[in-house]
Design a protein around this motif. Structure first.
Motif, PDB file in Angstrom:
ATOM      1  N   GLN A 160       1.230  -1.207  -0.502  1.00  0.00           N
ATOM      2  CA  GLN A 160       0.090   0.202   0.008  1.00  0.00           C
ATOM      3  C   GLN A 160       0.742   1.322   0.264  1.00  0.00           C
ATOM      4  O   GLN A 160       0.542   2.137  -0.528  1.00  0.00           O
ATOM      5  N   LEU A 161       1.788   1.219   0.225  1.00  0.00           N
ATOM      6  CA  LEU A 161       3.497   1.778   0.889  1.00  0.00           C
ATOM      7  C   LEU A 161       3.365   2.840  -0.926  1.00  0.00           C
ATOM      8  O   LEU A 161       3.580   3.347  -1.422  1.00  0.00           O
ATOM      9  N   ALA A 162       3.660   1.275  -1.584  1.00  0.00           N
ATOM     10  CA  ALA A 162       4.580   1.413  -2.898  1.00  0.00           C
ATOM     11  C   ALA A 162       2.901   2.075  -3.673  1.00  0.00           C
ATOM     12  O   ALA A 162       3.506   2.592  -4.609  1.00  0.00           O
ATOM     13  N   ARG A 163       1.969   1.148  -3.826  1.00  0.00           N
ATOM     14  CA  ARG A 163       1.186   2.056  -4.244  1.00  0.00           C
ATOM     15  C   ARG A 163       0.876   3.272  -4.466  1.00  0.00           C
ATOM     16  O   ARG A 163       0.140   3.904  -5.259  1.00  0.00           O
ATOM     17  N   ALA A 164       0.730   4.085  -2.999  1.00  0.00           N
ATOM     18  CA  ALA A 164       0.551   5.705  -2.307  1.00  0.00           C
ATOM     19  C   ALA A 164       1.924   6.717  -3.213  1.00  0.00           C
ATOM     20  O   ALA A 164       1.534   6.976  -3.728  1.00  0.00           O
ATOM     21  N   LEU A 165       2.963   5.434  -3.786  1.00  0.00           N
ATOM     22  CA  LEU A 165       4.159   6.560  -3.873  1.00  0.00           C
ATOM     23  C   LEU A 165       4.198   6.143  -5.620  1.00  0.00           C
ATOM     24  O   LEU A 165       4.137   7.218  -6.139  1.00  0.00           O
ATOM     25  N   ASP A 166       3.046   4.892  -5.899  1.00  0.00           N
ATOM     26  CA  ASP A 166       3.163   5.235  -7.488  1.00  0.00           C
ATOM     27  C   ASP A 166       1.835   6.343  -8.191  1.00  0.00           C
ATOM     28  O   ASP A 166       2.963   6.673  -8.722  1.00  0.00           O
ATOM     29  N   ALA A 167       0.834   6.294  -7.215  1.00  0.00           N
ATOM     30  CA  ALA A 167       0.131   7.073  -7.593  1.00  0.00           C
ATOM     31  C   ALA A 167       0.167   9.005  -8.196  1.00  0.00           C
ATOM     32  O   ALA A 167       0.139  10.029  -8.522  1.00  0.00           O
ATOM     33  N   ASP A 168       1.835   8.701  -6.666  1.00  0.00           N
ATOM     34  CA  ASP A 168       2.501  10.150  -6.585  1.00  0.00           C
ATOM     35  C   ASP A 168       3.985  10.657  -7.829  1.00  0.00           C
ATOM     36  O   ASP A 168       3.969  11.317  -7.791  1.00  0.00           O
ATOM     37  N   ASP A 169       3.694   9.564  -8.732  1.00  0.00           N
ATOM     38  CA  ASP A 169       4.660   9.407  -9.645  1.00  0.00           C
ATOM     39  C   ASP A 169       5.960   8.782  -9.239  1.00  0.00           C
ATOM     40  O   ASP A 169       6.901   9.539  -9.671  1.00  0.00           O
ATOM     41  N   ARG A 170       6.188   8.818  -8.083  1.00  0.00           N
ATOM     42  CA  ARG A 170       7.436   8.504  -7.254  1.00  0.00           C
ATOM     43  C   ARG A 170       7.376   6.921  -7.129  1.00  0.00           C
ATOM     44  O   ARG A 170       8.039   6.220  -6.473  1.00  0.00           O
ATOM     45  N   TYR A 171       8.221   6.207  -8.831  1.00  0.00           N
ATOM     46  CA  TYR A 171       8.138   5.214  -8.986  1.00  0.00           C
ATOM     47  C   TYR A 171       9.850   4.294  -8.308  1.00  0.00           C
ATOM     48  O   TYR A 171       9.360   3.623  -7.819  1.00  0.00           O
ATOM     49  N   GLU A 172      10.999   5.137  -8.685  1.00  0.00           N
ATOM     50  CA  GLU A 172      11.906   5.119  -7.554  1.00  0.00           C
ATOM     51  C   GLU A 172      11.796   4.521  -6.116  1.00  0.00           C
ATOM     52  O   GLU A 172      11.875   3.797  -5.653  1.00  0.00           O
ATOM     53  N   ASP A 173      10.978   5.260  -5.787  1.00  0.00           N
ATOM     54  CA  ASP A 173      10.883   5.480  -4.209  1.00  0.00           C
ATOM     55  C   ASP A 173       9.373   4.119  -3.962  1.00  0.00           C
ATOM     56  O   ASP A 173       9.813   3.519  -3.362  1.00  0.00           O
ATOM     57  N   ALA A 174       8.909   3.869  -5.120  1.00  0.00           N
ATOM     58  CA  ALA A 174       7.493   2.681  -4.591  1.00  0.00           C
ATOM     59  C   ALA A 174       8.195   2.032  -5.320  1.00  0.00           C
ATOM     60  O   ALA A 174       8.138   0.137  -4.392  1.00  0.00           O
TER      61      ALA A 174
END
Length: 690
Positions: free
Chosen positions: A455-469
């Protein structure tokens, strides 16, 4: 009206004599700040003001960061003349119109470094006008700070070269030079030279422009990339959008609503009164490639090729996580630390070992006690402590209770989702400003819990923070989370945070499908439909979409409705079946596009009995769900009266409208629709954060 603070410019002597045809004695250009009640001849003399009234808002109402960018965007006035100075008649849409020479038209332009301006090529060379004889630019001016028709004293006006510095016909782009003054110095800079190269369908946009010669406006709520952008190949420069525009909007930049990076350059209208169609533009990346303006791609961080040691470490960690015996698991985790000490997998292995140690401590502690630091205090929860006491929450990661992260970022299709929350089908409906910190806290407390990492990865992904996700998707996958495999595949498919690799994407999609993630079936369907990394096969795509739809994947259910509605992919055209699929998507997830299709089908009697009351109900729900085309349709003044009255009843029941139920789509009704759309009312089942 005279121009205030006009920056005098020295024009090139006899510049108009450079043209092949001699120009007769010139009349003065009629520059003013009067609002043109008729659309200009750009683009293609389209009149859409009535259908679109109320969509854009004064720039003073924009967020501060949008207003900062707006300082560098102005109204471009272009004075066109015929060689003999005589009027010309133009034909548009079967009707004739006589234009005097000189003829002043307007566009929107953006200030670049070096006192250059970017707008559309057709601001100088509009085809209809050129054919009629308006081939020469007598004079051009750019007006910055025109934000109020009643207060023009602070408008900053510069002369602009009547010949372009550069142009690109393919992207309808034009670069001009400001003359006789330093706009960059006077305004303190230029537009941010940052571009977004991805044109994701439904990406929210912001557009700053001067429609109909008006003071500066901005479009936001209904402004987004059109869903049909996905039908274009990635190599295409074309950009389809639904931002509200009119004559004078030509040349406006399309900005990413979240980052304000430049996405595209608007150049033409195309939305029809019935809400179909789309406006057009070109990706700014294509304009940059053609004209070398100095834009740089926005990247959260530079994408790096996967390190082989990281891959080996991830495999070793996955093997450790698969160990059933606790002693074996601990031994293998320690080997990960030993063999791959500086990898992400080692960090996770360390966290897992620490979590196991703490779980053992909890099991050994007497009941009703909490661990505080290195000692146990039976009254810790009751004390009114004077100083800061850090209570370390320790729970068994196998049975972590509901957290705020679950409520804000869960996926309804996640088999490992906690049952007590609904989740959001559409990742981009997640309120990332709340979800990311909530999930970061949850993962800190429960580092070994797969669903929280996902879910943290999903939220980061939604924020376009792909490397963090990516590392959190990997952590979740290593801990046994099936849905993370599909999401890792999508990052490789789209080249987000990692180099684009279709083969690697397919490997992850197929691995996820074998593990039982039904969303992986939809991912494979997408590859066949788009022909990305695989031969394009619409019929194979339709078969896979059906499999995913039959297992409850919301977007695949919608897609099956679309296939039956369009008769595509070898699927029979059957409006009744389409309506059944759309209804199912609405029942499961309040799917916005499905609501819109049902509204249209009830309006036209396609597969259902014609019912304008039902059409109004579905239209209203689609507006609530954030569907921009539904909002456009709801604002149309020429729909069936019963539809308009029912719409007003729904607005009144919702508490957004207190006017008469008279079927007149006036300012009060439009304001109510905008308020409902902008509020994006809480609906967790429909994918809207609460």
């Amino acid at each position: 009206m005279s121009y205030s603070r006009l920056i005098q410019a020295v024009f090139f002597a006899g510049s108009l004599s450079l043209f092949a045809s001699p120009v007769s004695a010139l009349n003065e250009c009629d520059f003013s700040f009067d609002v043109d009640q008729e659309s200009s001849a750009l683009p293609a003399i389209r009149r859409r003001a009535e259908a679109l009234r109320g969509y854009w808002r004064p720039i003073r109402e924009a967020p501060d960061d949008v207003q900062q960018v707006a300082r560098f965007i102005g109204r471009l006035d272009v004075c066109l003349v015929t060689p003999d100075g005589k009027p010309r008649t133009i034909d548009v849409g079967g009707s004739s119109r006589t234009l005097e020479s000189p003829y002043v038209t307007t566009c929107t332009a953006a200030l670049l470094p070096g006192n250059r301006l970017l707008a559309n090529r057709h601001c100088f060379y509009e085809e209809t006008l050129v054919k009629a004889g308006f081939r020469h630019v007598q004079e051009a001016r750019i007006n910055f700070g025109y934000i109020d028709a009643d207060f023009t004293d602070e408008v900053l006006t510069f002369h602009v070269s009547s010949r372009e510095v550069a142009q690109d016909e393919a992207t309808d782009a034009l670069v001009m030079q400001i003359l006789g003054g330093d706009a960059n110095e006077r305004l303190g800079g230029h537009i941010p030279m940052v571009m977004e190269t991805r044109a994701t369908p439904r990406r929210a946009l912001t557009m700053i422009h001067h429609p109909r010669r008006q003071p500066q406006r901005f479009s936001s709520g209904t402004c987004q990339i059109h869903p049909d952008q996905s039908d274009l190949p990635e190599s295409s420069s074309l950009l389809r959008h639904v931002c509200e525009t009119d004559g004078g909007s030509s040349g406006a930049l399309l900005l990413d609503a979240r980052t304000l990076a430049v996405v595209g350059l608007h150049n033409r209208a195309g939305l029809r009164p019935d809400g179909s169609g789309f406006n057009g533009g070109h990706k700014i990346a294509a304009v940059e490639a053609a004209l070398n303006l100095g834009f740089e791609e926005r990247k959260p961080a530079a994408a790096k090729a996967p390190d082989s040691s990281e891959v080996d470490a991830a495999l070793a960690l996955a093997s450790a996580m698969a160990a059933k015996d606790k002693i074996d698991r601990e031994a293998e985790l320690n080997l990960v630390l030993q063999d791959f000490p500086d990898t992400r997998a080692a960090n996770l292995a360390r966290s897992l070992l620490e979590a196991d140690r703490k779980k053992d401590a909890v099991k050994k502690a007497p009941p009703d006690r909490v661990v505080i630091g290195n000692f146990v205090d039976a009254d810790a929860e009751k004390k009114d402590t004077q100083g800061p006491v850090v209570v370390e929450i320790i729970e068994d990661s196998v049975d972590v209770p509901e957290t705020e992260c679950d409520r804000l970022a869960a996926d309804p299709m996640d088999r490992q989702k906690i049952d007590s929350v609904a989740g959001f089908y559409d990742m981009y409906r997640i309120d990332v400003s709340r979800a990311i910190p909530a999930c970061e806290l949850a993962v800190q407390r429960h580092p070994a819990e797969p669903r929280l990492n996902f879910q943290l990865a999903r939220a980061l992904d939604a924020d376009d923070r792909y490397e963090d996700a990516m590392p959190y998707y990997q952590r979740a996958q290593a801990a046994g989370h099936v849905g993370s495999m599909t999401m890792i595949g999508w990052l490789y498919q789209n080249g987000q945070g990692v180099p684009k690799d279709y083969a690697e994407a397919e490997r992850w999609f197929r691995k996820a499908r074998e593990a039982g993630d039904v969303k992986a079936i939809e991912a494979l369907a997408y590859r066949y439909r788009k022909g990305e990394g695989i031969g394009k096969d619409l019929e194979a795509a339709a078969r896979l979409y059906r499999q995913a739809a039959e297992q409850g994947v919301l977007s695949s259910i919608y897609r099956m409705g679309w296939y039956h509605y369009e008769g595509a992919g070898g699927v029979e055209k059957d409006y009744a079946k389409a309506a059944r699929w759309f209804r199912q998507a609405v029942e499961i997830g309040n799917h916005a596009a499905s609501l819109w299709y049902l509204a249209s089908m009830y309006s036209n009697g396609q597969g259902v009995a014609q019912d304008h009351s039902e059409s109004a109900a579905y239209t209203f729900r689609a507006v609530l769900a954030g569907h921009s085309r539904a909002l456009e349709q709801a604002k149309m003044p020429n729909t069936v009266e019963l539809f308009r009255r029912e719409l007003q009843r729904f607005l009144k029941k919702h508490g957004a409208y207190d006017g008469a139920i008279d079927g007149v789509i006036g300012p009060a009704t439009i304001a109510a629709l905008d308020a409902v759309f902008d509020t994006m009312s809480c609906d967790p089942d429909g994918g809207r954060p609460c």
